[in-house]
Design an enzyme around this catalytic site. Structure first.
Site, PDB file in Angstrom:
ATOM      1  N   PHE A 129      34.509   3.474   7.275  1.00 32.33           N
ATOM      2  CA  PHE A 129      35.580   2.553   6.918  1.00 32.33           C
ATOM      3  C   PHE A 129      36.791   3.373   6.490  1.00 32.33           C
ATOM      4  CE2 PHE A 129      38.159  -0.060   4.116  1.00 32.33           C
ATOM      5  CZ  PHE A 129      38.338  -1.187   4.897  1.00 32.33           C
ATOM      6  N   ASP A 175      37.939  11.701   4.536  1.00 34.31           N
ATOM      7  CA  ASP A 175      38.351  10.487   3.833  1.00 34.31           C
ATOM      8  C   ASP A 175      37.540  10.410   2.547  1.00 34.31           C
ATOM      9  OD1 ASP A 175      38.714   7.975   2.788  1.00 34.31           O
ATOM     10  OD2 ASP A 175      38.618   6.933   4.715  1.00 34.31           O
ATOM     11  N   LYS A 177      41.613   4.820  -4.317  1.00 38.24           N
ATOM     12  CA  LYS A 177      40.723   4.137  -5.271  1.00 38.24           C
ATOM     13  C   LYS A 177      40.756   4.678  -6.709  1.00 38.24           C
ATOM     14  CE  LYS A 177      37.814   1.496  -2.283  1.00 38.24           C
ATOM     15  NZ  LYS A 177      37.768   1.835  -0.863  1.00 38.24           N
TER      16      LYS A 177
HETATM   17  C1  LIG Z   1      38.541   1.549   0.370  1.00 41.78           C
HETATM   18  C2  LIG Z   1      38.585   2.597   1.393  1.00 41.78           C
HETATM   19  C3  LIG Z   1      39.704   2.776   2.235  1.00 41.78           C
HETATM   20  C4  LIG Z   1      40.881   1.822   2.221  1.00 41.78           C
HETATM   21  O1  LIG Z   1      41.590   1.853   1.036  1.00 41.78           O
HETATM   22  P1  LIG Z   1      42.709   0.737   0.733  1.00 41.78           P
HETATM   23  O2  LIG Z   1      43.313   1.193  -0.551  1.00 41.78           O
HETATM   24  O3  LIG Z   1      42.001  -0.574   0.630  1.00 41.78           O
HETATM   25  O4  LIG Z   1      43.654   0.752   1.873  1.00 41.78           O
HETATM   26  C5  LIG Z   1      39.697   3.828   3.118  1.00 41.78           C
HETATM   27  N1  LIG Z   1      38.650   4.674   3.192  1.00 41.78           N
HETATM   28  C6  LIG Z   1      37.567   4.550   2.405  1.00 41.78           C
HETATM   29  C7  LIG Z   1      36.462   5.527   2.519  1.00 41.78           C
HETATM   30  C8  LIG Z   1      37.485   3.499   1.490  1.00 41.78           C
HETATM   31  O5  LIG Z   1      36.393   3.361   0.730  1.00 41.78           O
END
Ligand SMILES: *Cc1c(COP(=O)(O)O)cnc(C)c1O
Length: 397
Positions: free
Chosen positions: A127, A214, A243
Site C-alpha cells: 500500500f 516506503d 504517519k
Molecule cells: C498509510 C500509508 C501510506 C499513505 O499515507 P497517507 O498519509 O494516507 O497518504 C503510504 N504507504 C504506507 C506504507 C502507508 O502505511
C-alpha cells in the site's frame, strides 16, 4: 444527510478527548487505543510537550511558504538525517505525497540515464497511497478498481520474492528503481525473509536502480528501530515517512542519499504547505519525546512482551493462523474474515483495526507499557476466542 463525502465506512462513534494511550468518548467511556490513529500517535495522545510545541509555534508563526528559508525545517532535516544516515529531505504533508516525490525521483534518475519510459518495480500486498501514481503502485485491485487508466511505468512482483525481481532485472531494461515496504502495513503485516532487503540492495547496486523504501508505517520507531530497514543493515537511496512523524500533525517526508539526493533542483518539485513551521515544530517535539522517553526501545520490549503473551494465549486455538510482528507492529491472522471484531472490541473498550480482511492489526502508541499490553490481552484474547467459537469459518480473502 451528511455533507461529508462517503469515502469511509465509519464506526458510529466520536471521541472528544485523548490521554496517552486512551481515548474518551462524549459519554466519558475510556478506550484503550491499539490503533493510534493508524500508527500515527506514536508518543500517545495529547502529549504535553507536543501540545506545548504546537501552541507556542502557533502563537509566533504558522506558515510562510517555501519561498523563504524555514529554520525549523532545516533543523528537522538535520535530526532526521542524523538518525537515518540519509543526506537530505523533501517535506510534504502525507504518506502518498512522500511516495509521489520518491516516484518523481525515480523517473528523474531514469531520464538522466536516457531511459524514456522509466519503470519502477512494486510488489503485491503493498500500500503506497491513494493518489493516481501511488494507487497504481499499490498492490491491491480494490484500491485501483474504478480509477483506470492507471499510470504507465510500474512492474509488479510478488512480495518477498527475490527470484521474481531478478527475472524482471534480466528482461526489462527500463527498470530504474524498486519501491517496497520493509514490512507490509495495510497488506497484513507480512515480514519478509531476513535477507530480502539486503538482496534487494545488491540487485539495485548491480543494475543502477534506486532502492526506495516506503517507511510511512514502519518508520519513526514503530518496529523497535528508528526505521524498519535498520533491522537489515542496509541503507536505501530513498525513504518515505509520514504517519508517526508529526504525532498527529500532517507531515510527510521523502529522504534521499547518494546521487538520489541531488536529483531535485529548483522548479522540479514543491508543496505549498510542505514543511511549514507548525508541522516542523510538532515533528521536532515528537523526535524529542521519542528520544527522551526511550520510546523506540520501549517498542521493542513491550512489543516482544505482547507478542509472546499473544502467542502463548493462542497456542492450539483453532482459527488463529499466525501471529507475526516486529516492535509494536503486530498482526494476528485468522482463518476467516474478521471485520466484525472492530465494533465488538469497541464495545469492550478497545480500539483495534482489521486489515487485509482477516488480520487483526495492533499498532498502539510506542509509549505502550507492559501493563497496557496486559490490559489489551485481557480484552482481546477472550474476544477473539469468543468470535472464533461463534463465527463460522469462511475462506479468507
Ligand atoms: C498509510 C500509508 C501510506 C499513505 O499515507 P497517507 O498519509 O494516507 O497518504 C503510504 N504507504 C504506507 C506504507 C502507508 O502505511
Amino acid at each position: 444527510m451528511s455533507h461529508v463525502m462517503s469515502t469511509y465506512a465509519r464506526q458510529p462513534l466520536a471521541f472528544t478527548r485523548g490521554e496517552g494511550v486512551f481515548l474518551i468518548d462524549a459519554a466519558g467511556k475510556r478506550y484503550l487505543d491499539a490503533l493510534a490513529g493508524v500508527a500515527v500517535i506514536s508518543i500517545g495522545h495529547c502529549h504535553p510537550k507536543l501540545a506545548k510545541a504546537i501552541s507556542d509555534q502557533a502563537h509566533s508563526l504558522i506558515h510562510t511558504s517555501n519561498i523563504f528559508n524555514i529554520t525549523l525545517q532545516e533543523k528537522l532535516a538535520d535530526r532526521l538525517c542524523e538518525v537515518s544516515g540519509m543526506d537530505n529531505v523533501f517535506f510534504c504533508n502525507s504518506g502518498c505525497e512522500a511516495n509521489e516525490a520518491a516516484i518523481k525521483l525515480a523517473r528523474l534518475h531514469g531520464h538522466k540515464k536516457g531511459i524514456e519510459v522509466p519503470t519502477i518495480i512494486v510488489t503485491e500486498k503493498s500500500f503506497h497511497g491513494r493518489t493516481m501514481a501511488t494507487l497504481t503502485a499499490t498492490g491491491s485491485r480494490k484500491v485501483q478498481a474504478g480509477f483506470e487508466p492507471l499510470l504507465a511505468g510500474f512492474a509488479r512482483v510478488p512480495y518477498d520474492d527475490l527470484t521474481a525481481v531478478r527475472q524482471v532485472a534480466a528482461n526489462n531494461k527500463d527498470v530504474v528503481a524498486i519501491l517496497v515496504e520493509p514490512i507490509t502495513g495495510e497488506g497484513g503485516i507480512h515480514i519478509p525473509a531476513e535477507n530480502y532487503l539486503s538482496e534487494l540492495r545488491a540487485i539495485c547496486d548491480q543494475n543502477g536502480w534506486l532502492l526506495m523504501l516506503d517507511e510511512v508505517q514502519t518508520g519513526m520507531g514503530r518496529t523497535g528501530k528508528w526505521f524498519g530497514h535498520q533491522h537489515s543493515g542496509v541503507r536505501p537511496d530513498v525513504m518515505t515517512l509520514a504517519k508517526g512523524l508529526g504525532g498527529g500533525m500532517p507531515i510527510g517526508a521523502c529522504l534521499a542519499s547518494g546521487p538520489a539526493a541531488s536529483l531535485f533542483q529548483p522548479g522540479k518539485h514543491g508543496s505549498t504547505f510542505g514543511g511549514n513551521l507548525l508541522a516542523c515544530a510538532a515533528a521536532l517535539a515528537v523526535l524529542d519525546v521519542l528520544q527522551e522517553e526511550k520510546l523506540v526501545e520501549n517498542a521493542t520490549s513491550t512489543g516482544e512482551y505482547l507478542m509472546s503473551r499473544l502467542r502463548s494465549e493462542f497456542t492450539g486455538v483453532p482459527g488463529v493462523t499466525q501471529i507475526r510482528g516486529r516492535g509494536l507492529m503486530i498482526g494476528i491472522e485468522l482463518d476467516r474474515n474478521c471485520g466484525e471484531l472492530v465494533p465488538m472490541a469497541l464495545e469492550r473498550g478497545l480500539i483495534i483495526n482489521v486489515t487485509a480482511d482477516n488480520v487483526v492489526r495492533l499498532v498502539p502508541p510506542l509509549s505502550f507499557s507492559v501493563e497496557h499490553a496486559d490490559l489489551l490481552g485481557s480484552i482481546l484474547v477472550p474476544l477473539i476466542r469468543d468470535f472464533l467459537s461463534s463465527a463460522p469459518a469462511r475462506s479468507a480473502a
